[in-house]
Design a protein around this motif. Structure first.
Motif, PDB file in Angstrom:
ATOM      1  N   TYR A  17       1.038  -1.363   0.029  1.00 49.73           N
ATOM      2  CA  TYR A  17       0.106   0.112  -0.115  1.00 49.73           C
ATOM      3  C   TYR A  17       0.942   1.345   0.109  1.00 49.73           C
ATOM      4  CZ  TYR A  17      -2.621   3.689   2.120  1.00 49.73           C
ATOM      5  OH  TYR A  17      -3.265   5.070   2.355  1.00 49.73           O
ATOM      6  N   ALA A  18       1.822   1.379   0.976  1.00 45.87           N
ATOM      7  CA  ALA A  18       2.713   2.488   1.104  1.00 45.87           C
ATOM      8  C   ALA A  18       3.614   2.565  -0.415  1.00 45.87           C
ATOM      9  CB  ALA A  18       3.858   2.417   2.252  1.00 45.87           C
ATOM     10  N   TYR A  19       3.943   1.916  -0.788  1.00 47.36           N
ATOM     11  CA  TYR A  19       4.674   1.882  -2.152  1.00 47.36           C
ATOM     12  C   TYR A  19       3.790   2.417  -3.237  1.00 47.36           C
ATOM     13  CZ  TYR A  19       7.914   0.934  -6.149  1.00 47.36           C
ATOM     14  OH  TYR A  19       8.540   0.921  -7.245  1.00 47.36           O
ATOM     15  N   TRP A  20       2.291   1.884  -3.514  1.00 45.22           N
ATOM     16  CA  TRP A  20       1.739   2.394  -4.504  1.00 45.22           C
ATOM     17  C   TRP A  20       1.155   3.666  -4.065  1.00 45.22           C
ATOM     18  CZ3 TRP A  20      -1.043  -0.556  -8.395  1.00 45.22           C
ATOM     19  CH2 TRP A  20      -2.028  -0.109  -8.942  1.00 45.22           C
ATOM     20  N   ARG A  21       0.909   4.116  -2.903  1.00 44.77           N
ATOM     21  CA  ARG A  21       0.345   5.565  -2.276  1.00 44.77           C
ATOM     22  C   ARG A  21       1.555   6.429  -2.706  1.00 44.77           C
ATOM     23  NH1 ARG A  21      -1.548   9.842  -1.631  1.00 44.77           N
ATOM     24  NH2 ARG A  21      -3.091  10.314  -0.257  1.00 44.77           N
ATOM     25  N   ASP A  22       2.819   6.283  -2.648  1.00 40.48           N
ATOM     26  CA  ASP A  22       3.761   7.141  -3.038  1.00 40.48           C
ATOM     27  C   ASP A  22       3.515   7.222  -4.299  1.00 40.48           C
ATOM     28  OD1 ASP A  22       5.942   8.711  -3.714  1.00 40.48           O
ATOM     29  OD2 ASP A  22       7.227   7.447  -2.496  1.00 40.48           O
ATOM     30  N   LEU A  23       2.915   8.142  -5.065  1.00 41.15           N
ATOM     31  CA  LEU A  23       2.596   8.293  -6.394  1.00 41.15           C
ATOM     32  C   LEU A  23       3.918   8.547  -7.437  1.00 41.15           C
ATOM     33  CD1 LEU A  23      -0.336  10.855  -6.525  1.00 41.15           C
ATOM     34  CD2 LEU A  23      -0.523   8.348  -6.494  1.00 41.15           C
ATOM     35  N   GLY A  40      -1.806  18.153  -4.416  1.00 40.70           N
ATOM     36  CA  GLY A  40      -2.644  18.437  -3.065  1.00 40.70           C
ATOM     37  C   GLY A  40      -2.545  16.899  -2.094  1.00 40.70           C
ATOM     38  N   ASP A  41      -2.996  16.990  -0.825  1.00 35.94           N
ATOM     39  CA  ASP A  41      -3.063  15.857  -0.199  1.00 35.94           C
ATOM     40  C   ASP A  41      -3.670  14.494  -0.860  1.00 35.94           C
ATOM     41  OD1 ASP A  41      -2.346  14.301   2.074  1.00 35.94           O
ATOM     42  OD2 ASP A  41      -4.233  14.563   2.541  1.00 35.94           O
ATOM     43  N   ARG A  42      -4.870  14.825  -1.480  1.00 32.90           N
ATOM     44  CA  ARG A  42      -5.639  13.742  -2.215  1.00 32.90           C
ATOM     45  C   ARG A  42      -5.753  14.153  -3.713  1.00 32.90           C
ATOM     46  NH1 ARG A  42      -8.223  10.685   1.546  1.00 32.90           N
ATOM     47  NH2 ARG A  42     -10.098  10.151   0.516  1.00 32.90           N
ATOM     48  N   THR A  43      -4.998  15.057  -4.260  1.00 31.51           N
ATOM     49  CA  THR A  43      -5.114  15.339  -5.677  1.00 31.51           C
ATOM     50  C   THR A  43      -3.698  15.537  -6.500  1.00 31.51           C
ATOM     51  OG1 THR A  43      -4.914  17.851  -5.206  1.00 31.51           O
ATOM     52  CG2 THR A  43      -7.184  16.902  -5.509  1.00 31.51           C
ATOM     53  N   SER A  44      -4.015  15.154  -7.823  1.00 26.58           N
ATOM     54  CA  SER A  44      -2.452  15.178  -8.462  1.00 26.58           C
ATOM     55  C   SER A  44      -2.818  15.392 -10.101  1.00 26.58           C
ATOM     56  CB  SER A  44      -2.069  13.579  -8.527  1.00 26.58           C
ATOM     57  OG  SER A  44      -2.943  12.593  -8.491  1.00 26.58           O
ATOM     58  N   HIS A  45      -1.946  15.540 -10.827  1.00 30.12           N
ATOM     59  CA  HIS A  45      -1.711  15.825 -12.402  1.00 30.12           C
ATOM     60  C   HIS A  45      -1.118  14.744 -12.905  1.00 30.12           C
ATOM     61  CE1 HIS A  45      -2.402  17.811 -15.966  1.00 30.12           C
ATOM     62  NE2 HIS A  45      -1.099  17.622 -16.181  1.00 30.12           N
ATOM     63  N   TRP A  46      -1.731  13.880 -13.983  1.00 27.41           N
ATOM     64  CA  TRP A  46      -1.189  12.889 -14.541  1.00 27.41           C
ATOM     65  C   TRP A  46      -0.900  13.125 -15.977  1.00 27.41           C
ATOM     66  CZ3 TRP A  46      -1.534   7.504 -12.249  1.00 27.41           C
ATOM     67  CH2 TRP A  46      -1.853   7.598 -10.807  1.00 27.41           C
ATOM     68  N   SER A  47       0.137  12.418 -16.421  1.00 27.75           N
ATOM     69  CA  SER A  47       0.700  12.451 -17.993  1.00 27.75           C
ATOM     70  C   SER A  47       0.830  11.062 -18.526  1.00 27.75           C
ATOM     71  CB  SER A  47       1.744  13.510 -18.192  1.00 27.75           C
ATOM     72  OG  SER A  47       2.042  13.679 -19.551  1.00 27.75           O
ATOM     73  N   ASP A  59      -6.441  15.431 -14.186  1.00 24.17           N
ATOM     74  CA  ASP A  59      -6.272  15.830 -13.039  1.00 24.17           C
ATOM     75  C   ASP A  59      -7.056  14.630 -12.300  1.00 24.17           C
ATOM     76  OD1 ASP A  59      -4.771  18.236 -12.704  1.00 24.17           O
ATOM     77  OD2 ASP A  59      -6.379  19.165 -13.698  1.00 24.17           O
ATOM     78  N   ALA A  60      -6.675  14.254 -10.894  1.00 19.94           N
ATOM     79  CA  ALA A  60      -7.464  13.038 -10.208  1.00 19.94           C
ATOM     80  C   ALA A  60      -7.389  13.392  -8.991  1.00 19.94           C
ATOM     81  CB  ALA A  60      -6.555  11.693 -10.622  1.00 19.94           C
ATOM     82  N   GLU A  61      -8.287  12.622  -8.362  1.00 14.50           N
ATOM     83  CA  GLU A  61      -8.579  12.811  -6.735  1.00 14.50           C
ATOM     84  C   GLU A  61      -8.789  11.419  -6.316  1.00 14.50           C
ATOM     85  OE1 GLU A  61     -11.779  15.036  -5.298  1.00 14.50           O
ATOM     86  OE2 GLU A  61     -13.109  14.463  -6.792  1.00 14.50           O
ATOM     87  N   ILE A  62      -8.145  11.481  -5.133  1.00 13.86           N
ATOM     88  CA  ILE A  62      -8.573  10.205  -4.226  1.00 13.86           C
ATOM     89  C   ILE A  62      -9.954  10.567  -3.604  1.00 13.86           C
ATOM     90  CG2 ILE A  62      -7.772   8.783  -2.267  1.00 13.86           C
ATOM     91  CD1 ILE A  62      -4.977   9.502  -2.851  1.00 13.86           C
ATOM     92  N   VAL A  63     -10.856   9.431  -3.711  1.00  9.86           N
ATOM     93  CA  VAL A  63     -12.335   9.871  -3.184  1.00  9.86           C
ATOM     94  C   VAL A  63     -12.599   8.881  -2.216  1.00  9.86           C
ATOM     95  CG1 VAL A  63     -12.978  10.765  -5.453  1.00  9.86           C
ATOM     96  CG2 VAL A  63     -13.356   8.163  -5.037  1.00  9.86           C
ATOM     97  N   ASP A  64     -11.627   7.870  -1.653  1.00 10.32           N
ATOM     98  CA  ASP A  64     -12.032   6.922  -0.765  1.00 10.32           C
ATOM     99  C   ASP A  64     -10.572   6.053  -0.587  1.00 10.32           C
ATOM    100  OD1 ASP A  64     -13.041   5.450   1.473  1.00 10.32           O
ATOM    101  OD2 ASP A  64     -14.012   4.135  -0.080  1.00 10.32           O
ATOM    102  N   GLU A  65     -10.307   6.242   0.531  1.00  8.22           N
ATOM    103  CA  GLU A  65      -8.840   5.604   1.084  1.00  8.22           C
ATOM    104  C   GLU A  65      -8.826   5.063   2.406  1.00  8.22           C
ATOM    105  OE1 GLU A  65      -4.226   6.897   0.977  1.00  8.22           O
ATOM    106  OE2 GLU A  65      -5.854   8.428   1.103  1.00  8.22           O
ATOM    107  N   VAL A  66      -8.253   3.848   2.679  1.00  7.01           N
ATOM    108  CA  VAL A  66      -8.343   3.427   4.205  1.00  7.01           C
ATOM    109  C   VAL A  66      -6.708   2.886   4.014  1.00  7.01           C
ATOM    110  CG1 VAL A  66      -9.066   1.389   5.476  1.00  7.01           C
ATOM    111  CG2 VAL A  66     -10.541   2.414   3.944  1.00  7.01           C
ATOM    112  N   ALA A  67      -6.267   3.337   4.814  1.00 12.61           N
ATOM    113  CA  ALA A  67      -4.742   3.187   5.110  1.00 12.61           C
ATOM    114  C   ALA A  67      -4.239   1.803   5.001  1.00 12.61           C
ATOM    115  CB  ALA A  67      -4.157   3.952   6.017  1.00 12.61           C
TER     116      ALA A  67
END
Length: 180
Positions: A17-23, A40-47, A59-67
């Motif tokens: 999980y930690a490896y994946w969560r580090d974008l 941002g904490d839950r937002t990112s820009h992808w190319s 642009d993407a946002e994390i909409v649900d997360e359980v550590a």
């Protein structure tokens, strides 16, 4: 289009999980990703690269997360490729490994015609996702993504035409070899 894929990685769920969560890690195993910039904490820009040398962005946002267990996302705004998905990190029956389950959906540019063209050029989405998970497994279990001598440059090699599977030389190949 909806895609699903699963793999088992011999590492505990919190580590996977930690490896994946580090974008910043995602482009190391997702072949088409060029860059992810955290905005941002839950937002990112992808190319990402696309067929015919094109580039798509969103642009993407994390909409649900359980550590340690789940990350769900969706594209926002005017995405070149609208997408959403969920990746789950579940303890495997062996008590040591992690089962990684991905469900993604996205709109392929060009619809059915775009899908057919992508497949023709070796860009079949289901196979791409399976290949990405194989590289994730390699990165976490061995510390590196293994490249063959035939494609040592990894994703840069996509600029060449896809190679055909290994097969015996044809009569014309043999004749060429005899002339050398």
């Amino acid at each position: 289009m909806e895609l699903t894929a699963t793999t088992t990685i011999r590492k505990p769920p919190p580590e996977v999980y930690a490896y994946w969560r580090d974008l910043d890690n995602l482009p190391t195993f997702m072949a088409h990703l060029e860059e992810i910039r955290t905005t941002g904490d839950r937002t990112s820009h992808w190319s990402a690269s696309a067929p015919f040398g094109k580039n798509v962005q969103w642009d993407a946002e994390i909409v649900d997360e359980v550590a340690g267990e789940k990350i769900a996302w969706r594209s926002t705004g005017d995405a070149d490729v609208p997408n959403s998905g969920t990746v789950r990190f579940m303890p495997a029956p062996d008590g040591v490994s992690t089962e990684v389950h991905i469900v993604m959906s996205y709109d392929i540019p060009g619809g059915a015609a775009g899908k057919a063209v992508a497949r023709y050029f070796g860009e079949e989405p289901h196979q791409q996702l399976d290949d990405d998970l194989r590289r994730l497994k390699q990165a976490l279990e061995t510390g590196q993504v293994v490249r063959s001598e035939g494609a040592p440059w990894g994703k840069r090699a996509r600029k060449e035409f896809p190679q055909r599977p290994a097969q015996p030389p044809s009569d014309s190949d043999l004749a060429k070899g005899a002339d050398a």
